[in-house]
Scaffold this motif. Sequence first.
Motif, PDB file in Angstrom:
ATOM      1  N   VAL A   1       0.841  -1.196   0.000  1.00 47.33           N
ATOM      2  CA  VAL A   1       0.000   0.000   0.000  1.00 47.33           C
ATOM      3  C   VAL A   1       0.877   1.246   0.000  1.00 47.33           C
ATOM      4  CG1 VAL A   1      -1.924  -1.142   1.169  1.00 47.33           C
ATOM      5  CG2 VAL A   1      -0.162   0.036   2.517  1.00 47.33           C
ATOM      6  N   GLN A   2       0.226   2.373  -0.186  1.00 49.56           N
ATOM      7  CA  GLN A   2       0.902   3.667  -0.114  1.00 49.56           C
ATOM      8  C   GLN A   2       0.810   4.220   1.305  1.00 49.56           C
ATOM      9  OE1 GLN A   2       2.418   5.349  -2.788  1.00 49.56           O
ATOM     10  NE2 GLN A   2       2.136   3.426  -3.908  1.00 49.56           N
ATOM     11  N   ALA A   3       1.746   5.079   1.632  1.00 46.75           N
ATOM     12  CA  ALA A   3       1.707   5.750   2.932  1.00 46.75           C
ATOM     13  C   ALA A   3       0.374   6.472   3.086  1.00 46.75           C
ATOM     14  CB  ALA A   3       2.863   6.724   3.054  1.00 46.75           C
ATOM     15  N   GLY A   4      -0.212   6.347   4.275  1.00 50.71           N
ATOM     16  CA  GLY A   4      -1.506   6.947   4.539  1.00 50.71           C
ATOM     17  C   GLY A   4      -2.683   6.015   4.314  1.00 50.71           C
ATOM     18  N   ASP A   5      -2.444   4.892   3.655  1.00 48.29           N
ATOM     19  CA  ASP A   5      -3.514   3.918   3.401  1.00 48.29           C
ATOM     20  C   ASP A   5      -3.809   3.088   4.641  1.00 48.29           C
ATOM     21  OD1 ASP A   5      -2.747   3.092  -0.089  1.00 48.29           O
ATOM     22  OD2 ASP A   5      -3.781   4.801   0.832  1.00 48.29           O
ATOM     23  N   SER A   6      -4.804   2.236   4.499  1.00 45.29           N
ATOM     24  CA  SER A   6      -5.225   1.365   5.592  1.00 45.29           C
ATOM     25  C   SER A   6      -5.207  -0.091   5.143  1.00 45.29           C
ATOM     26  CB  SER A   6      -6.647   1.721   6.037  1.00 45.29           C
ATOM     27  OG  SER A   6      -6.730   3.060   6.458  1.00 45.29           O
TER      28      SER A   6
ATOM     29  N   LYS B   1       2.615   3.977   7.591  1.00 48.60           N
ATOM     30  CA  LYS B   1       3.869   4.663   7.302  1.00 48.60           C
ATOM     31  C   LYS B   1       4.868   3.655   6.713  1.00 48.60           C
ATOM     32  CE  LYS B   1       3.198   7.538  11.427  1.00 48.60           C
ATOM     33  NZ  LYS B   1       3.797   7.965  12.722  1.00 48.60           N
ATOM     34  N   PRO B   2       5.841   4.129   5.982  1.00 46.69           N
ATOM     35  CA  PRO B   2       6.862   3.209   5.470  1.00 46.69           C
ATOM     36  C   PRO B   2       7.542   2.392   6.565  1.00 46.69           C
ATOM     37  CG  PRO B   2       6.996   5.297   4.320  1.00 46.69           C
ATOM     38  CD  PRO B   2       5.989   5.475   5.426  1.00 46.69           C
ATOM     39  N   GLU B   3       7.697   2.973   7.739  1.00 47.53           N
ATOM     40  CA  GLU B   3       8.337   2.239   8.834  1.00 47.53           C
ATOM     41  C   GLU B   3       7.463   1.124   9.407  1.00 47.53           C
ATOM     42  OE1 GLU B   3       7.976   5.564   8.519  1.00 47.53           O
ATOM     43  OE2 GLU B   3       7.633   6.521  10.480  1.00 47.53           O
ATOM     44  N   ASP B   4       6.217   1.034   8.958  1.00 47.49           N
ATOM     45  CA  ASP B   4       5.366  -0.094   9.346  1.00 47.49           C
ATOM     46  C   ASP B   4       5.637  -1.327   8.491  1.00 47.49           C
ATOM     47  OD1 ASP B   4       2.699   2.256   9.807  1.00 47.49           O
ATOM     48  OD2 ASP B   4       3.904   1.305  11.377  1.00 47.49           O
ATOM     49  N   THR B   5       6.450  -1.189   7.481  1.00 47.03           N
ATOM     50  CA  THR B   5       6.774  -2.308   6.609  1.00 47.03           C
ATOM     51  C   THR B   5       7.443  -3.422   7.390  1.00 47.03           C
ATOM     52  OG1 THR B   5       6.983  -0.914   4.637  1.00 47.03           O
ATOM     53  CG2 THR B   5       8.146  -3.027   4.620  1.00 47.03           C
ATOM     54  N   ALA B   6       6.870  -4.617   7.321  1.00 44.07           N
ATOM     55  CA  ALA B   6       7.375  -5.760   8.074  1.00 44.07           C
ATOM     56  C   ALA B   6       6.519  -6.979   7.752  1.00 44.07           C
ATOM     57  CB  ALA B   6       7.327  -5.484   9.578  1.00 44.07           C
ATOM     58  N   VAL B   7       6.982  -8.115   8.225  1.00 43.36           N
ATOM     59  CA  VAL B   7       6.132  -9.305   8.271  1.00 43.36           C
ATOM     60  C   VAL B   7       5.397  -9.260   9.607  1.00 43.36           C
ATOM     61  CG1 VAL B   7       6.035 -11.809   8.273  1.00 43.36           C
ATOM     62  CG2 VAL B   7       7.697 -10.622   6.811  1.00 43.36           C
ATOM     63  N   TYR B   8       4.088  -9.390   9.548  1.00 45.56           N
ATOM     64  CA  TYR B   8       3.253  -9.332  10.740  1.00 45.56           C
ATOM     65  C   TYR B   8       2.831 -10.739  11.137  1.00 45.56           C
ATOM     66  CZ  TYR B   8       3.005  -4.273  10.592  1.00 45.56           C
ATOM     67  OH  TYR B   8       3.328  -2.935  10.633  1.00 45.56           O
ATOM     68  N   TYR B   9       3.023 -11.032  12.411  1.00 49.71           N
ATOM     69  CA  TYR B   9       2.704 -12.343  12.946  1.00 49.71           C
ATOM     70  C   TYR B   9       1.643 -12.227  14.026  1.00 49.71           C
ATOM     71  CZ  TYR B   9       7.259 -13.639  10.962  1.00 49.71           C
ATOM     72  OH  TYR B   9       8.325 -13.859  10.128  1.00 49.71           O
ATOM     73  N   CYS B  10       0.711 -13.161  14.058  1.00 52.32           N
ATOM     74  CA  CYS B  10      -0.171 -13.242  15.207  1.00 52.32           C
ATOM     75  C   CYS B  10       0.296 -14.399  16.086  1.00 52.32           C
ATOM     76  CB  CYS B  10      -1.626 -13.396  14.815  1.00 52.32           C
ATOM     77  SG  CYS B  10      -2.084 -14.977  14.114  1.00 52.32           S
ATOM     78  N   ALA B  11      -0.040 -14.303  17.353  1.00 52.77           N
ATOM     79  CA  ALA B  11       0.412 -15.277  18.332  1.00 52.77           C
ATOM     80  C   ALA B  11      -0.648 -15.466  19.399  1.00 52.77           C
ATOM     81  CB  ALA B  11       1.727 -14.824  18.970  1.00 52.77           C
ATOM     82  N   ALA B  12      -0.662 -16.651  19.988  1.00 53.83           N
ATOM     83  CA  ALA B  12      -1.609 -16.971  21.057  1.00 53.83           C
ATOM     84  C   ALA B  12      -0.854 -17.389  22.302  1.00 53.83           C
ATOM     85  CB  ALA B  12      -2.539 -18.093  20.613  1.00 53.83           C
TER      86      ALA B  12
ATOM     87  N   THR C   1       3.787  -4.081   3.178  1.00 59.27           N
ATOM     88  CA  THR C   1       4.768  -3.168   2.593  1.00 59.27           C
ATOM     89  C   THR C   1       4.108  -1.821   2.355  1.00 59.27           C
ATOM     90  OG1 THR C   1       5.885  -5.020   1.504  1.00 59.27           O
ATOM     91  CG2 THR C   1       6.381  -2.797   0.699  1.00 59.27           C
ATOM     92  N   VAL C   2       4.701  -0.778   2.916  1.00 60.65           N
ATOM     93  CA  VAL C   2       4.164   0.571   2.795  1.00 60.65           C
ATOM     94  C   VAL C   2       5.195   1.427   2.072  1.00 60.65           C
ATOM     95  CG1 VAL C   2       3.169   2.536   3.989  1.00 60.65           C
ATOM     96  CG2 VAL C   2       2.944   0.234   4.970  1.00 60.65           C
ATOM     97  N   SER C   3       4.810   1.951   0.941  1.00 60.93           N
ATOM     98  CA  SER C   3       5.726   2.780   0.163  1.00 60.93           C
ATOM     99  C   SER C   3       5.356   4.252   0.315  1.00 60.93           C
ATOM    100  CB  SER C   3       5.709   2.363  -1.304  1.00 60.93           C
ATOM    101  OG  SER C   3       4.394   2.420  -1.811  1.00 60.93           O
ATOM    102  N   SER C   4       6.366   5.086   0.191  1.00 61.21           N
ATOM    103  CA  SER C   4       6.149   6.528   0.382  1.00 61.21           C
ATOM    104  C   SER C   4       5.778   7.210  -0.919  1.00 61.21           C
ATOM    105  CB  SER C   4       7.420   7.159   0.948  1.00 61.21           C
ATOM    106  OG  SER C   4       8.508   6.904   0.085  1.00 61.21           O
TER     107      SER C   4
END
Length: 122
Positions: A12-17, A87-98, A119-122
């Motif tokens: 997504v682009q920066a500012g998106d959801s 934000k671009p700094e939110d770019t990462a692999v997201y994991y859920c955990a229990a 992936t968040v691009s500016s």
Amino acid sequence: QAQLVESGGGSVQAGDSLRLSCAASGLTGSRYAMGWFRQAPGKEREFVAAITWNGGSTHYADSVKGRFTISRDNAKNTVYLQMISLKPEDTAVYYCAAGLWATTDYARYAYWGQGTQVTVSS
């Protein structure tokens, strides 16, 4: 056998959801808290958000407060992470955990999903 499956990642682009989902199966015998963590390339896994088993309490990393919201639907065995103003700094692999506790400590979570890329691009 416990299984967590994340979905909803993307580019997504920066500012998106985006809204991430984590479908849980095979978690029996206890009421599990759920957490979201993320890991960017070359960085350690970091805490993002957590929610108690009944949804009564939530916790967030300072970096995402006000932008991310964790929620759960126990009838669907699913936990969500709504992310806005990305934000671009939110770019990462997201994991859920229990785990038994809604903690920031990833070592306290017993079960993990395979992750979904955001992936968040500016």
